[in-house]
Design a protein around this motif. Structure first.
Motif, PDB file in Angstrom:
ATOM      1  N   ALA A 298       0.835  -1.208   0.000  1.00  0.00           N
ATOM      2  CA  ALA A 298       0.000   0.000   0.000  1.00  0.00           C
ATOM      3  C   ALA A 298       0.870   1.258   0.000  1.00  0.00           C
ATOM      4  O   ALA A 298       0.590   2.228  -0.720  1.00  0.00           O
ATOM      5  CB  ALA A 298      -0.927  -0.008   1.213  1.00  0.00           C
ATOM      6  N   ALA A 299       1.948   1.261   0.788  1.00  0.00           N
ATOM      7  CA  ALA A 299       2.849   2.417   0.821  1.00  0.00           C
ATOM      8  C   ALA A 299       3.496   2.632  -0.539  1.00  0.00           C
ATOM      9  O   ALA A 299       3.636   3.775  -1.010  1.00  0.00           O
ATOM     10  CB  ALA A 299       3.917   2.216   1.896  1.00  0.00           C
ATOM     11  N   SER A 327      -9.521  -3.054   2.048  1.00  0.00           N
ATOM     12  CA  SER A 327      -8.400  -2.596   2.890  1.00  0.00           C
ATOM     13  C   SER A 327      -7.793  -1.316   2.330  1.00  0.00           C
ATOM     14  O   SER A 327      -7.527  -0.355   3.065  1.00  0.00           O
ATOM     15  CB  SER A 327      -7.313  -3.673   2.976  1.00  0.00           C
ATOM     16  OG  SER A 327      -7.818  -4.843   3.552  1.00  0.00           O
ATOM     17  N   LEU A 328      -7.545  -1.296   0.990  1.00  0.00           N
ATOM     18  CA  LEU A 328      -6.926  -0.118   0.372  1.00  0.00           C
ATOM     19  C   LEU A 328      -7.869   1.083   0.394  1.00  0.00           C
ATOM     20  O   LEU A 328      -7.427   2.221   0.580  1.00  0.00           O
ATOM     21  CB  LEU A 328      -6.494  -0.443  -1.059  1.00  0.00           C
ATOM     22  CG  LEU A 328      -5.349  -1.463  -1.194  1.00  0.00           C
ATOM     23  CD1 LEU A 328      -5.063  -1.749  -2.671  1.00  0.00           C
ATOM     24  CD2 LEU A 328      -4.077  -0.970  -0.507  1.00  0.00           C
ATOM     25  N   ASP A 329      -9.170   0.821   0.199  1.00  0.00           N
ATOM     26  CA  ASP A 329     -10.152   1.918   0.286  1.00  0.00           C
ATOM     27  C   ASP A 329     -10.040   2.620   1.637  1.00  0.00           C
ATOM     28  O   ASP A 329     -10.012   3.855   1.730  1.00  0.00           O
ATOM     29  CB  ASP A 329     -11.578   1.367   0.119  1.00  0.00           C
ATOM     30  CG  ASP A 329     -11.985   1.281  -1.348  1.00  0.00           C
ATOM     31  OD1 ASP A 329     -11.399   2.014  -2.169  1.00  0.00           O
ATOM     32  OD2 ASP A 329     -12.877   0.470  -1.668  1.00  0.00           O
ATOM     33  N   LYS A 330      -9.965   1.809   2.703  1.00  0.00           N
ATOM     34  CA  LYS A 330      -9.911   2.345   4.062  1.00  0.00           C
ATOM     35  C   LYS A 330      -8.626   3.166   4.269  1.00  0.00           C
ATOM     36  O   LYS A 330      -8.634   4.243   4.853  1.00  0.00           O
ATOM     37  CB  LYS A 330      -9.974   1.180   5.061  1.00  0.00           C
ATOM     38  CG  LYS A 330     -10.388   1.598   6.468  1.00  0.00           C
ATOM     39  CD  LYS A 330     -10.459   0.390   7.406  1.00  0.00           C
ATOM     40  CE  LYS A 330     -11.551  -0.569   7.008  1.00  0.00           C
ATOM     41  NZ  LYS A 330     -11.647  -1.696   7.974  1.00  0.00           N
ATOM     42  N   LEU A 331      -7.490   2.633   3.745  1.00  0.00           N
ATOM     43  CA  LEU A 331      -6.203   3.304   3.935  1.00  0.00           C
ATOM     44  C   LEU A 331      -6.078   4.565   3.085  1.00  0.00           C
ATOM     45  O   LEU A 331      -5.480   5.561   3.502  1.00  0.00           O
ATOM     46  CB  LEU A 331      -5.053   2.342   3.601  1.00  0.00           C
ATOM     47  CG  LEU A 331      -4.902   1.098   4.488  1.00  0.00           C
ATOM     48  CD1 LEU A 331      -3.794   0.201   3.947  1.00  0.00           C
ATOM     49  CD2 LEU A 331      -4.600   1.486   5.933  1.00  0.00           C
ATOM     50  N   VAL A 337      -7.297   8.876  -2.937  1.00  0.00           N
ATOM     51  CA  VAL A 337      -6.798   7.898  -3.921  1.00  0.00           C
ATOM     52  C   VAL A 337      -7.941   6.956  -4.299  1.00  0.00           C
ATOM     53  O   VAL A 337      -8.548   6.324  -3.437  1.00  0.00           O
ATOM     54  CB  VAL A 337      -5.609   7.093  -3.348  1.00  0.00           C
ATOM     55  CG1 VAL A 337      -5.178   6.009  -4.326  1.00  0.00           C
ATOM     56  CG2 VAL A 337      -4.446   8.024  -3.028  1.00  0.00           C
ATOM     57  N   GLN A 338      -8.234   6.885  -5.602  1.00  0.00           N
ATOM     58  CA  GLN A 338      -9.358   6.069  -6.079  1.00  0.00           C
ATOM     59  C   GLN A 338      -8.900   4.635  -6.375  1.00  0.00           C
ATOM     60  O   GLN A 338      -7.950   4.418  -7.124  1.00  0.00           O
ATOM     61  CB  GLN A 338      -9.947   6.678  -7.356  1.00  0.00           C
ATOM     62  CG  GLN A 338     -10.553   8.054  -7.149  1.00  0.00           C
ATOM     63  CD  GLN A 338     -11.688   8.027  -6.131  1.00  0.00           C
ATOM     64  OE1 GLN A 338     -12.616   7.217  -6.245  1.00  0.00           O
ATOM     65  NE2 GLN A 338     -11.612   8.895  -5.129  1.00  0.00           N
ATOM     66  N   VAL A 339      -9.615   3.672  -5.780  1.00  0.00           N
ATOM     67  CA  VAL A 339      -9.270   2.254  -5.962  1.00  0.00           C
ATOM     68  C   VAL A 339     -10.371   1.571  -6.761  1.00  0.00           C
ATOM     69  O   VAL A 339     -11.562   1.685  -6.426  1.00  0.00           O
ATOM     70  CB  VAL A 339      -9.100   1.533  -4.599  1.00  0.00           C
ATOM     71  CG1 VAL A 339      -8.683   0.083  -4.811  1.00  0.00           C
ATOM     72  CG2 VAL A 339      -8.069   2.261  -3.737  1.00  0.00           C
ATOM     73  N   VAL A 365      -5.499   3.165  -8.485  1.00  0.00           N
ATOM     74  CA  VAL A 365      -5.003   1.813  -8.186  1.00  0.00           C
ATOM     75  C   VAL A 365      -6.107   0.823  -8.516  1.00  0.00           C
ATOM     76  O   VAL A 365      -7.252   0.991  -8.074  1.00  0.00           O
ATOM     77  CB  VAL A 365      -4.617   1.671  -6.692  1.00  0.00           C
ATOM     78  CG1 VAL A 365      -4.228   0.229  -6.371  1.00  0.00           C
ATOM     79  CG2 VAL A 365      -3.479   2.619  -6.322  1.00  0.00           C
ATOM     80  N   VAL A 366      -5.789  -0.188  -9.301  1.00  0.00           N
ATOM     81  CA  VAL A 366      -6.779  -1.217  -9.602  1.00  0.00           C
ATOM     82  C   VAL A 366      -6.333  -2.542  -8.986  1.00  0.00           C
ATOM     83  O   VAL A 366      -5.162  -2.921  -9.062  1.00  0.00           O
ATOM     84  CB  VAL A 366      -7.003  -1.363 -11.128  1.00  0.00           C
ATOM     85  CG1 VAL A 366      -5.740  -1.839 -11.843  1.00  0.00           C
ATOM     86  CG2 VAL A 366      -8.161  -2.319 -11.415  1.00  0.00           C
TER      87      VAL A 366
END
Length: 684
Positions: A298-299, A327-331, A337-339, A365-366
């Protein structure tokens, strides 16, 4: 005459007909070079031996005199059994020959004979496979004969003869390929002699010397490719040099809802350094189950987005893709940042909308499964490719995703810790980062091995844990030969557990269920509406339910150590003590050893090392598409020391500027040219 053995088709060897050439093609033998370098995997020993030193069931060659006329029994028109007494000092033995009735008139009392066959000491009987009479045209007595892997349409005799013919016709073209200093350093046999002697050793010692030379050569060229690739990749500087503010990434890390381990901080630093370089990052991130690889990824993805590029995260299952998306949505939500999510089960409309947003750069990020590598998936500016559980994707699948950008950086992740033995082999072209620590508060999982007769105790234990508010997994083995059996197995156990726990909700999960149904069951388990989940290995990777504290694995001996460790890693993710119960009745020592290792350690790196020892490198990743090289002679376990020597020698060569210009090194540069390393071709 062309000096390159690869330039001559195998048909150029006398005796190779079109039909035989087709059979050889099935063995990946298409050229004379392929034929001559098709090495035996063992030798048949035809040296005369003393029967007193031979064990029952062992194959042996003996010499003696025929004592009695052969007695022949025919079965039908072509099957027969023939016996005769043979004196082999000091024993009279029975020589039994099946379907060799054509020899009856050639065997006479008093005649010398050499027999090869399987010895039965209790019956004083030899089951004869080969005979040699005085005056025979081609004696192999007293020799070591090579044994090759062949198809049913070929014979060992034909293969030996054909390879020998290839050497006779083209042996003069076998030239030295190793630099003279290396040959001298190790005292290697000259290449021409080694190629001949690997097929025709005078004795075992000579065969070993030939093999030693050729194993080194094979490993040297493999490592040379790796080191040359890395050197040229950095020299070309044709990657994406990401420009981002380190302080912005530090703020992201400080804003995480948990504290990073020292390992995670160190690895993130390594990745951020790579992202800023003008060459492509090619890094392997390995860590034990639950070590926190996703946060590291994620970083890296966050830094990529802040540098104006897009990131892609490819995972092996839809459940895992959806979990990573959440998880990435939350972070990423606080930073805008659109996932996006792209999986095979997306509706046509969802897919069209996601593809359009990705192409226009509206998705940063996909996350997706194999669906990411379809032809119609286009990025505005792909800067980082992350593959999770990389060994589950074939080499081609990984490279297709990478080619969707202009030389994007690549981060591959695995929760199967890879022993150093394999890491420098399968991933010699990658920088390796390792997460050794587990996040704070993780308690070691207590593991027990029990027989099927203790199932009542296991059920009582599950009941106790559930009554305290916890949850349990019950895993059934995947039966590859029949997926229907696998599903039926899970259904049977689900019925048993439903009867055992009438007051609890028992869920069922397996690979044949529709995706929506699987998701619904998994969500119910996460939300604690299902207390016991019966599942196949579909939950092996990445599913995170901190409240689950019990992992029961039926028929545990069906799994390799690393897979058992992966399954065990589904529990132990919360504050409560977790348990893994392996149910099995092992019949052999290897199975018992696997269970013993699991009960003694939670260290994934130690488990991976033992798994490699028990199963060998071919099965370690559980897939032929893992990217592991298939060597002709080298063995990753027994030849590891040679691998290290070859790695060091090739690294020294490539680092010397003279390597790229010296006339002495021309053959090695030509090899790299043939392998397209000098053309900038990416290694897989």
């Amino acid at each position: 005459m062309n000096n390159d053995l690869h330039a001559y088709p195998v048909r150029a060897v006398k005796g190779v007909t079109p039909a035989k050439a087709k059979e050889l093609e099935a063995l990946s033998i298409g050229t004379v070079a392929d034929l001559i370098e098709y090495y035996p995997f063992r030798y048949e020993d035809y040296h005369i031996r003393d029967l007193a030193a031979v064990k029952d069931g062992e194959k042996v060659t003996v010499q003696g005199k025929i004592y009695s006329e052969p007695v022949l029994q025919m079965y039908g028109r072509s099957k027969s059994r023939m016996t005769c007494k043979v004196y082999i000092d000091p024993l009279f033995i029975s020589a039994v020959m099946f379907n060799r009735h054509f020899l009856k008139d050639r065997l006479h009392p008093g005649q010398d004979i050499v027999l090869t066959g399987k010895w039965d000491g209790r019956r004083l009987q030899l089951i004869v496979s080969e005979t040699e009479l005085p005056g025979g045209s081609s004696s192999q007595t007293g020799t070591l004969q090579p044994v090759y892997s062949i198809t049913a349409a070929l014979t060992q005799k034909w293969m030996r003869k054909t390879i020998q013919q290839g050497i006779v016709q083209f042996g003069a073209l076998v030239t030295e390929v190793l630099p003279v200093p290396i040959v001298d350093k190790y005292g290697f046999m000259p290449r021409k002699q080694a190629v001949y002697r690997i097929h025709h050793p005078d004795d075992a010692a000579e065969g070993k010397q030939a093999r030693r030379r050729l194993v080194y050569e094979e490993l040297f060229f493999f490592q040379l490719k790796m080191h040359a690739f890395r050197a040229l990749q950095r020299k070309r500087a044709d990657g994406v040099a990401h420009e981002f503010d380190n302080e912005v990434v530090r703020q992201f890390v400080r804003g995480l809802p948990f504290k990073l381990t020292d390992s995670q901080k160190k690895v993130i630093g390594e990745i951020l350094h790579d992202l800023k370089q003008p060459y492509c990052m090619n890094r392997l991130l390995q860590g034990d189950v639950g070590a926190g690889k996703t946060v590291v990824a994620a970083a890296a993805l966050f830094a990529t987005v802040r540098a104006g590029c897009q990131g892609a995260l490819m995972v092996p299952t839809e459940i895992l893709a959806e979990q990573h998306k959440k998880s990435l949505d939350k972070l990423f939500e606080p930073y805008g940042v659109q996932v996006g999510l792209l999986t095979g089960s997306a509706t046509d409309r969802q897919r069209r909308e996601t593809l359009a947003a990705l192409h226009m750069g509206l998705i940063d990020v996909v996350v997706g499964t194999h669906a990411l590598i379809q032809d119609d998936v286009l990025f505005r500016k792909l800067g980082l490719v992350v593959t999770d559980e990389q060994h589950r994707f074939g080499v081609n699948q990984r490279s297709v995703l990478r080619r969707k950008g202009m030389n994007p950086d690549v981060l591959t992740m695995t929760a199967t810790p890879i022993p150093r033995t394999l890491a420098i082999t399968a991933f010699g072209d990658l920088d390796v980062s390792t997460l050794r620590e587990l996040p704070q508060g993780r308690k070691p999982i207590k593991t027990y091995a029990l027989g099927h007769d203790k199932l009542d105790r296991v059920i009582a234990f599950i009941r106790r844990e559930v009554l305290e508010g916890r949850q349990a997994y019950v895993i059934c083995p995947l039966i590859e030969e029949s997926e229907k059996l696998d599903v039926q197995n899970a259904i049977d156990v689900h019925v048993q557990m439903s009867h055992a726990f009438p007051d609890f909700r028992v869920g069922l999960l397996h690979g044949r269920m529709p995706t929506q149904e699987k998701d619904a069951v998994m969500n119910e388990f996460k939300e604690k509406r299902v207390q016991v989940l019966v599942s196949t290995t579909v939950i092996e990777v990445g599913v995170d339910v901190p409240n689950a504290t019990v992992m029961v694995i039926y028929d545990a001996i069906r799994f390799g150590l690393s897979q058992l460790h992966q399954l065990r890693g589904r529990v132990g993710r919360g504050e409560h003590q977790s348990f893994c119960i392996l149910i099995a009745d092992p019949k052999n020592e290897t199975a018992k050893e696997r269970l013993r290792v699991m009960t003694e350690t939670n260290d994934g790196f130690e488990i991976a090392r033992r798994d490699l020892e028990l199963r060998g490198p071919g099965d370690f990743f559980g897939t032929k598409q893992s990217g592991l090289p298939e060597f002709k002679l080298a063995d990753l376990m027994s030849d590891f020391e040679t691998m290290e020597q070859a790695r060091d020698d090739s690294a020294d060569l490539v680092a010397d500027p003279g390597f790229w210009t010296s006339a002495d090194m021309l053959p090695l540069r030509e090899f790299l040219q043939r392998e397209q390393i000098l053309d900038g071709e990416q290694l897989d």
